[in-house]
Scaffold this motif. Sequence first.
Motif, PDB file in Angstrom:
ATOM      1  N   UNK A 153     -34.863  66.401  -9.583  1.00 15.41           N
ATOM      2  CA  UNK A 153     -35.777  65.794 -10.205  1.00 15.41           C
ATOM      3  C   UNK A 153     -35.139  65.249 -11.451  1.00 15.41           C
ATOM      4  N   UNK A 154     -35.674  64.668 -12.362  1.00 18.07           N
ATOM      5  CA  UNK A 154     -35.045  64.019 -13.483  1.00 18.07           C
ATOM      6  C   UNK A 154     -35.366  64.857 -14.675  1.00 18.07           C
ATOM      7  N   UNK A 155     -34.439  65.232 -15.552  1.00 20.63           N
ATOM      8  CA  UNK A 155     -34.446  65.872 -16.591  1.00 20.63           C
ATOM      9  C   UNK A 155     -35.163  65.097 -17.839  1.00 20.63           C
ATOM     10  N   UNK A 156     -35.450  65.888 -18.699  1.00 23.51           N
ATOM     11  CA  UNK A 156     -36.041  65.345 -20.043  1.00 23.51           C
ATOM     12  C   UNK A 156     -34.946  64.428 -20.897  1.00 23.51           C
ATOM     13  N   UNK A 157     -33.810  64.768 -20.567  1.00 25.98           N
ATOM     14  CA  UNK A 157     -32.869  63.793 -21.402  1.00 25.98           C
ATOM     15  C   UNK A 157     -32.101  62.629 -20.313  1.00 25.98           C
ATOM     16  N   UNK A 158     -32.981  62.704 -19.167  1.00 25.59           N
ATOM     17  CA  UNK A 158     -32.426  61.705 -18.124  1.00 25.59           C
ATOM     18  C   UNK A 158     -31.528  62.171 -17.095  1.00 25.59           C
ATOM     19  N   UNK A 159     -31.170  63.599 -17.345  1.00 25.07           N
ATOM     20  CA  UNK A 159     -30.004  64.083 -16.440  1.00 25.07           C
ATOM     21  C   UNK A 159     -30.766  64.183 -14.837  1.00 25.07           C
ATOM     22  N   UNK A 160     -29.830  64.316 -13.702  1.00 28.54           N
ATOM     23  CA  UNK A 160     -30.552  64.579 -12.515  1.00 28.54           C
ATOM     24  C   UNK A 160     -30.266  66.149 -12.280  1.00 28.54           C
ATOM     25  N   UNK A 161     -31.342  66.822 -12.170  1.00 28.05           N
ATOM     26  CA  UNK A 161     -31.481  67.989 -12.138  1.00 28.05           C
ATOM     27  C   UNK A 161     -31.640  68.570 -10.476  1.00 28.05           C
TER      28      UNK A 161
END
Length: 301
Positions: free
Chosen positions: A111-119
Amino acid sequence: MSKLNTLQNRFGYCDHVTFEQTEQDIVLIHINHPLVTATISTEGGQVLAWQPLSQAVPVLWSADPAHWLRGRAIRAGVPVCWPWFGSHPTERTEPAHGYARLCTWKVSAISIGPAGSIDIDLNMSASQDAAKCDLFNATLMTRISVGEILSISLITTNTGNHPISITEALHAYFRVGDIKDIQIKGLSGCHYIDLIDQNKLKRQVDDIRFSGETGRVFLNTLNDCFIVDRILNRIIKIEKSGSQSTVVWNPWVDTASKMNDLGPVAWQKMVCVESANALDNFVTLHPKEQHTLTVKYSIDA
Protein backbone atom coordinates in the motif's frame (compact mmCIF):
# COMPACT_ATOMS: atom_id res chain seq x y z
CA MET A 1 -0.52 -19.38 -12.43
CA SER A 2 3.10 -18.48 -11.66
CA LYS A 3 4.14 -16.71 -8.47
CA LEU A 4 5.05 -13.67 -10.51
CA ASN A 5 1.67 -13.50 -12.25
CA THR A 6 -0.12 -13.91 -8.93
CA LEU A 7 1.74 -10.95 -7.44
CA GLN A 8 1.18 -8.82 -10.52
CA ASN A 9 -2.54 -9.59 -10.50
CA ARG A 10 -2.87 -8.78 -6.79
CA PHE A 11 -0.60 -5.78 -6.48
CA GLY A 12 0.03 -4.49 -9.99
CA TYR A 13 -2.12 -1.45 -9.25
CA CYS A 14 0.55 -0.02 -6.91
CA ASP A 15 2.49 2.80 -8.50
CA HIS A 16 6.29 2.51 -8.41
CA VAL A 17 6.19 -1.26 -7.68
CA THR A 18 7.28 -4.00 -10.09
CA PHE A 19 8.12 -7.69 -9.72
CA GLU A 20 10.90 -9.89 -11.07
CA GLN A 21 11.60 -13.62 -10.96
CA THR A 22 15.33 -14.38 -11.19
CA GLU A 23 16.99 -17.35 -12.86
CA GLN A 24 17.40 -18.80 -9.37
CA ASP A 25 13.57 -18.62 -8.95
CA ILE A 26 13.79 -15.83 -6.38
CA VAL A 27 10.94 -13.32 -6.54
CA LEU A 28 12.04 -9.71 -6.11
CA ILE A 29 9.94 -6.63 -5.43
CA HIS A 30 11.42 -3.50 -6.99
CA ILE A 31 10.48 0.00 -5.88
CA ASN A 32 11.28 2.93 -8.14
CA HIS A 33 9.96 5.99 -6.39
CA PRO A 34 10.74 9.64 -7.21
CA LEU A 35 12.67 9.84 -3.92
CA VAL A 36 14.08 6.33 -3.43
CA THR A 37 14.82 2.95 -5.00
CA ALA A 38 14.71 -0.37 -3.17
CA THR A 39 14.57 -4.13 -3.70
CA ILE A 40 12.92 -6.67 -1.42
CA SER A 41 13.29 -10.44 -1.69
CA THR A 42 10.52 -12.88 -0.82
CA GLU A 43 13.35 -15.37 -0.27
CA GLY A 44 14.35 -14.61 3.30
CA GLY A 45 11.75 -11.85 3.61
CA GLN A 46 14.42 -9.17 3.53
CA VAL A 47 15.26 -5.80 2.11
CA LEU A 48 18.18 -6.28 -0.30
CA ALA A 49 18.76 -2.70 -1.41
CA TRP A 50 17.75 0.82 -0.38
CA GLN A 51 19.02 4.07 -1.85
CA PRO A 52 17.44 7.50 -1.37
CA LEU A 53 18.06 9.43 -4.55
CA SER A 54 19.94 12.03 -2.50
CA GLN A 55 22.72 9.42 -2.16
CA ALA A 56 25.28 8.77 -4.89
CA VAL A 57 25.82 5.18 -3.70
CA PRO A 58 23.47 2.69 -2.00
CA VAL A 59 23.05 2.82 1.77
CA LEU A 60 22.82 -0.96 2.10
CA TRP A 61 25.61 -3.30 1.01
CA SER A 62 25.04 -6.40 -1.12
CA ALA A 63 27.10 -9.40 -2.13
CA ASP A 64 27.25 -10.31 -5.82
CA PRO A 65 23.72 -11.39 -6.89
CA ALA A 66 25.28 -14.45 -8.54
CA HIS A 67 25.51 -15.89 -5.02
CA TRP A 68 21.80 -15.46 -4.28
CA LEU A 69 20.25 -18.93 -4.15
CA ARG A 70 16.93 -20.26 -2.94
CA GLY A 71 17.18 -22.03 0.38
CA ARG A 72 20.45 -20.29 1.29
CA ALA A 73 20.92 -17.13 3.31
CA ILE A 74 21.36 -14.07 1.09
CA ARG A 75 24.22 -11.86 2.26
CA ALA A 76 22.72 -8.51 1.36
CA GLY A 77 20.70 -5.68 2.83
CA VAL A 78 18.91 -6.63 6.03
CA PRO A 79 18.60 -10.41 6.62
CA VAL A 80 16.21 -11.62 9.32
CA CYS A 81 17.73 -13.69 12.14
CA TRP A 82 14.94 -15.57 13.94
CA PRO A 83 14.02 -17.43 16.18
CA TRP A 84 17.60 -17.57 17.40
CA PHE A 85 20.60 -15.32 16.90
CA GLY A 86 23.91 -17.05 16.22
CA SER A 87 24.07 -20.78 16.91
CA HIS A 88 21.06 -22.72 18.13
CA PRO A 89 21.23 -22.81 21.95
CA THR A 90 21.30 -26.62 22.12
CA GLU A 91 21.37 -28.19 18.64
CA ARG A 92 24.59 -27.43 16.74
CA THR A 93 23.23 -28.98 13.53
CA GLU A 94 20.50 -26.35 13.23
CA PRO A 95 21.17 -23.42 10.83
CA ALA A 96 23.02 -20.40 12.16
CA HIS A 97 20.73 -17.44 12.90
CA GLY A 98 17.57 -19.55 12.62
CA TYR A 99 15.40 -20.49 9.68
CA ALA A 100 13.52 -17.26 8.86
CA ARG A 101 16.20 -16.14 6.41
CA LEU A 102 16.02 -19.52 4.65
CA CYS A 103 12.26 -19.50 4.05
CA THR A 104 10.20 -18.17 1.17
CA TRP A 105 7.90 -15.45 2.54
CA LYS A 106 4.43 -14.49 1.30
CA VAL A 107 3.43 -10.95 0.34
CA SER A 108 0.23 -10.13 2.23
CA ALA A 109 -0.16 -6.40 1.54
CA ILE A 110 1.29 -3.53 -0.47
CA SER A 111 0.00 0.00 0.00
CA ILE A 112 0.91 3.68 -0.13
CA GLY A 113 1.61 5.16 3.29
CA PRO A 114 0.34 8.54 4.54
CA ALA A 115 3.66 10.23 3.72
CA GLY A 116 3.91 8.60 0.28
CA SER A 117 6.05 5.65 1.37
CA ILE A 118 5.60 2.18 -0.13
CA ASP A 119 4.48 -0.15 2.68
CA ILE A 120 4.86 -3.91 2.28
CA ASP A 121 3.81 -6.70 4.67
CA LEU A 122 5.45 -10.13 4.41
CA ASN A 123 4.54 -13.27 6.34
CA MET A 124 6.99 -16.10 6.92
CA SER A 125 5.79 -19.33 5.36
CA ALA A 126 5.66 -22.57 7.33
CA SER A 127 9.08 -24.18 7.64
CA GLN A 128 10.11 -27.77 8.16
CA ASP A 129 12.72 -26.44 10.57
CA ALA A 130 9.98 -24.75 12.60
CA ALA A 131 8.23 -28.08 13.09
CA LYS A 132 11.37 -29.48 14.74
CA CYS A 133 11.48 -26.95 17.55
CA ASP A 134 9.25 -25.52 20.22
CA LEU A 135 8.39 -22.45 18.16
CA PHE A 136 6.05 -23.95 15.57
CA ASN A 137 3.19 -22.16 17.38
CA ALA A 138 4.69 -18.74 16.67
CA THR A 139 4.09 -16.58 13.62
CA LEU A 140 6.44 -14.00 12.18
CA MET A 141 5.74 -11.08 9.89
CA THR A 142 7.77 -8.12 8.74
CA ARG A 143 6.35 -4.71 7.90
CA ILE A 144 8.57 -2.67 5.59
CA SER A 145 8.08 1.02 4.83
CA VAL A 146 10.22 2.35 1.99
CA GLY A 147 10.80 6.07 1.65
CA GLU A 148 13.59 8.49 2.43
CA ILE A 149 13.47 6.68 5.78
CA LEU A 150 13.54 2.86 5.64
CA SER A 151 11.52 1.32 8.48
CA ILE A 152 11.42 -2.42 9.20
CA SER A 153 9.32 -4.03 11.92
CA LEU A 154 9.75 -7.68 12.88
CA ILE A 155 6.58 -8.91 14.61
CA THR A 156 6.47 -12.20 16.54
CA THR A 157 3.21 -13.62 17.91
CA ASN A 158 2.93 -16.61 20.23
CA THR A 159 -0.07 -18.52 18.86
CA GLY A 160 0.37 -21.51 21.17
CA ASN A 161 -0.56 -22.39 24.73
CA HIS A 162 2.87 -22.20 26.34
CA PRO A 163 5.48 -19.47 26.80
CA ILE A 164 8.26 -19.30 24.23
CA SER A 165 11.62 -17.52 24.19
CA ILE A 166 13.36 -16.14 21.12
CA THR A 167 16.47 -14.24 20.14
CA GLU A 168 16.44 -12.22 16.92
CA ALA A 169 18.17 -9.58 14.82
CA LEU A 170 17.79 -7.39 11.78
CA HIS A 171 21.27 -8.14 10.46
CA ALA A 172 21.86 -4.95 8.46
CA TYR A 173 24.81 -4.64 6.06
CA PHE A 174 25.77 -1.03 5.33
CA ARG A 175 27.83 0.27 2.43
CA VAL A 176 30.80 2.35 3.57
CA GLY A 177 33.65 4.11 1.79
CA ASP A 178 36.37 2.23 3.67
CA ILE A 179 35.96 0.21 6.89
CA LYS A 180 39.28 1.60 8.14
CA ASP A 181 38.01 5.17 7.88
CA ILE A 182 34.60 5.08 9.59
CA GLN A 183 33.47 5.32 13.18
CA ILE A 184 30.31 4.21 14.94
CA LYS A 185 28.88 6.51 17.58
CA GLY A 186 26.29 5.69 20.23
CA LEU A 187 27.83 2.74 22.05
CA SER A 188 30.59 4.35 24.11
CA GLY A 189 30.36 3.18 27.71
CA CYS A 190 28.27 0.10 26.84
CA HIS A 191 29.29 -3.45 27.74
CA TYR A 192 29.68 -6.08 25.06
CA ILE A 193 30.52 -9.73 24.51
CA ASP A 194 33.62 -9.96 22.32
CA LEU A 195 32.93 -12.81 19.89
CA ILE A 196 36.50 -12.59 18.57
CA ASP A 197 38.15 -12.84 21.99
CA GLN A 198 36.66 -15.93 23.68
CA ASN A 199 33.32 -14.21 24.41
CA LYS A 200 34.90 -12.02 27.08
CA LEU A 201 32.76 -9.28 28.61
CA LYS A 202 34.27 -5.86 27.87
CA ARG A 203 33.36 -2.19 28.01
CA GLN A 204 33.43 0.02 24.95
CA VAL A 205 35.63 3.08 25.38
CA ASP A 206 34.95 5.96 22.96
CA ASP A 207 33.52 5.48 19.47
CA ILE A 208 34.07 2.25 17.54
CA ARG A 209 36.86 2.25 14.95
CA PHE A 210 38.10 -0.72 12.95
CA SER A 211 41.61 -2.14 12.58
CA GLY A 212 40.88 -5.89 12.51
CA GLU A 213 38.14 -8.49 12.69
CA THR A 214 35.33 -7.23 14.90
CA GLY A 215 32.36 -9.07 16.38
CA ARG A 216 30.70 -7.44 19.38
CA VAL A 217 27.30 -8.05 20.94
CA PHE A 218 26.38 -4.99 22.98
CA LEU A 219 23.90 -5.89 25.73
CA ASN A 220 21.23 -3.86 27.50
CA THR A 221 21.41 -0.89 25.16
CA LEU A 222 18.51 1.01 23.63
CA ASN A 223 20.81 3.61 22.07
CA ASP A 224 20.55 4.96 18.56
CA CYS A 225 23.73 4.48 16.51
CA PHE A 226 25.43 6.60 13.86
CA ILE A 227 27.84 5.40 11.17
CA VAL A 228 30.09 8.35 10.40
CA ASP A 229 31.61 7.93 6.95
CA ARG A 230 34.15 10.58 5.94
CA ILE A 231 34.79 9.16 2.47
CA LEU A 232 31.13 8.99 1.42
CA ASN A 233 30.45 12.19 3.33
CA ARG A 234 27.39 10.92 5.16
CA ILE A 235 26.11 9.78 8.52
CA ILE A 236 23.76 6.79 8.61
CA LYS A 237 21.36 7.01 11.55
CA ILE A 238 20.01 3.80 13.09
CA GLU A 239 17.02 4.22 15.41
CA LYS A 240 15.45 1.24 17.11
CA SER A 241 12.74 0.13 19.54
CA GLY A 242 11.93 -3.26 21.02
CA SER A 243 15.64 -4.09 20.83
CA GLN A 244 17.99 -4.43 23.80
CA SER A 245 21.13 -5.51 21.90
CA THR A 246 23.25 -4.05 19.12
CA VAL A 247 25.71 -6.19 17.18
CA VAL A 248 28.68 -4.75 15.28
CA TRP A 249 30.55 -6.98 12.82
CA ASN A 250 33.21 -6.90 10.14
CA PRO A 251 35.10 -10.10 9.23
CA TRP A 252 38.32 -8.48 7.95
CA VAL A 253 40.44 -10.10 5.30
CA ASP A 254 41.27 -13.57 6.69
CA THR A 255 37.72 -14.57 7.62
CA ALA A 256 36.15 -12.84 4.61
CA SER A 257 38.49 -14.68 2.24
CA LYS A 258 36.98 -17.98 3.40
CA MET A 259 33.46 -16.86 2.44
CA ASN A 260 32.43 -17.49 -1.17
CA ASP A 261 29.91 -14.64 -1.13
CA LEU A 262 32.28 -12.10 0.43
CA GLY A 263 35.91 -12.71 -0.55
CA PRO A 264 39.21 -10.91 0.02
CA VAL A 265 38.13 -7.40 -1.09
CA ALA A 266 34.42 -6.69 -0.51
CA TRP A 267 34.71 -6.63 3.30
CA GLN A 268 36.44 -3.25 3.05
CA LYS A 269 33.20 -1.64 1.83
CA MET A 270 30.76 -2.98 4.42
CA VAL A 271 29.92 -2.98 8.11
CA CYS A 272 27.11 -4.69 9.98
CA VAL A 273 25.24 -2.80 12.69
CA GLU A 274 22.46 -5.13 13.79
CA SER A 275 19.48 -4.26 15.96
CA ALA A 276 18.81 -7.35 18.03
CA ASN A 277 17.66 -9.17 21.11
CA ALA A 278 20.61 -11.50 21.51
CA LEU A 279 22.27 -13.74 24.11
CA ASP A 280 20.99 -12.69 27.57
CA ASN A 281 18.56 -10.22 26.00
CA PHE A 282 16.16 -12.94 24.89
CA VAL A 283 12.43 -12.22 24.59
CA THR A 284 9.84 -14.39 26.34
CA LEU A 285 6.29 -14.36 25.03
CA HIS A 286 3.32 -15.82 26.86
CA PRO A 287 0.39 -17.28 24.91
CA LYS A 288 -1.17 -14.72 22.52
CA GLU A 289 1.51 -12.14 23.34
CA GLN A 290 3.23 -10.21 20.58
CA HIS A 291 6.64 -8.58 20.35
CA THR A 292 7.78 -6.00 17.78
CA LEU A 293 11.36 -5.02 16.97
CA THR A 294 11.43 -1.88 14.81
CA VAL A 295 14.40 -0.19 13.15
CA LYS A 296 14.49 3.05 11.16
CA TYR A 297 17.41 3.87 8.88
CA SER A 298 18.00 7.37 7.54
CA ILE A 299 20.74 9.73 6.40
CA ASP A 300 21.40 12.22 9.16
CA ALA A 301 21.88 15.76 7.93
